[in-house]
Design an enzyme around this catalytic site. Structure first.
Site, mmCIF file in Angstrom:
data_model
loop_
_atom_site.group_PDB
_atom_site.id
_atom_site.type_symbol
_atom_site.label_atom_id
_atom_site.label_comp_id
_atom_site.label_asym_id
_atom_site.label_seq_id
_atom_site.Cartn_x
_atom_site.Cartn_y
_atom_site.Cartn_z
ATOM 1 N N ASP A 33 0.813 -1.219 0.000
ATOM 2 C CA ASP A 33 0.000 0.000 0.000
ATOM 3 C C ASP A 33 0.848 1.271 0.000
ATOM 4 O OD1 ASP A 33 -2.343 -1.428 -0.100
ATOM 5 O OD2 ASP A 33 -2.694 -1.343 2.061
ATOM 6 N N LYS A 60 -4.707 -4.343 -6.296
ATOM 7 C CA LYS A 60 -5.354 -3.472 -5.312
ATOM 8 C C LYS A 60 -6.568 -2.812 -5.968
ATOM 9 C CE LYS A 60 -2.599 -4.192 -1.858
ATOM 10 N NZ LYS A 60 -3.108 -4.620 -0.568
ATOM 11 N N ARG A 64 -1.729 -0.538 -9.252
ATOM 12 C CA ARG A 64 -0.988 0.632 -8.768
ATOM 13 C C ARG A 64 0.368 0.801 -9.445
ATOM 14 N NH1 ARG A 64 -2.860 0.251 -2.452
ATOM 15 N NH2 ARG A 64 -4.898 1.230 -2.793
ATOM 16 N N ARG A 105 -5.320 5.784 -2.238
ATOM 17 C CA ARG A 105 -3.871 5.925 -2.041
ATOM 18 C C ARG A 105 -3.208 6.604 -3.236
ATOM 19 N NH1 ARG A 105 -2.952 3.553 2.724
ATOM 20 N NH2 ARG A 105 -4.210 1.731 3.256
#
Length: 150
Positions: A33, A60, A64, A105
């Site tokens: 993360d 995710k 990402r 995020r």
């Protein structure tokens, strides 16, 4: 990457080393993360940063690895994608319109990139930050960001 971190009973203190951030190889297997934020920090670090062993970051809210490569490249980052991570060289980021891909995020990392970029950065889907950090805009303003939700 060249900072000092100390953990005390009242919080965590991070201080610079006086030489700025230094690129290095970072294994994010246990911390996928953090890939978006580390990617932005790597853009400001001297040398080359390799983010490795984090192929599962593709599974995710978004891929990402791919998303951070695409969006930071729009800002001028010297960044390349590997199957299990990213390779990033120090880059002078420039403000532009980027997309957070509805990933909280990614949105927050791109807002951070906007703070170190020259010019204005617009992060589309920025409302996604509220998923895990409802006071993100307020707190970013407290640290000096000129940030507005449109």
């Amino acid at each position: 990457m060249g900072t000092r971190v100390s953990i005390g009973s009242d919080g965590v203190t991070v201080s610079g080393s006086g030489i700025g951030l230094q690129g290095r190889t970072i294994d994010l297997n246990a911390m996928p993360d953090s890939l978006p934020a580390i990617s932005v920090a790597a853009c400001t670090a001297e040398g080359i940063t390799s983010i490795v062993n984090v192929a599962h970051a593709r599974d995710k809210e978004t891929d990402r690895i791919k998303v951070m490569r695409e969006e930071l490249a729009k800002m001028g980052a010297d960044i390349s994608e590997r199957p299990d991570g990213l390779v990033i060289r120090k880059s002078a980021l420039k403000g532009t319109t980027v997309n957070g891909h509805d990933d909280h995020r990614v949105v927050m990392a791109l807002a951070l990139a906007g703070m170190v970029a020259s010019g204005e950065t617009i992060v589309e889907t920025a409302e996604a930050a509220a998923v895990t950090y409802p006071t993100f805009v307020y707190d970013f303003k407290k640290i000096g960001a000129d940030i507005t939700i449109l």
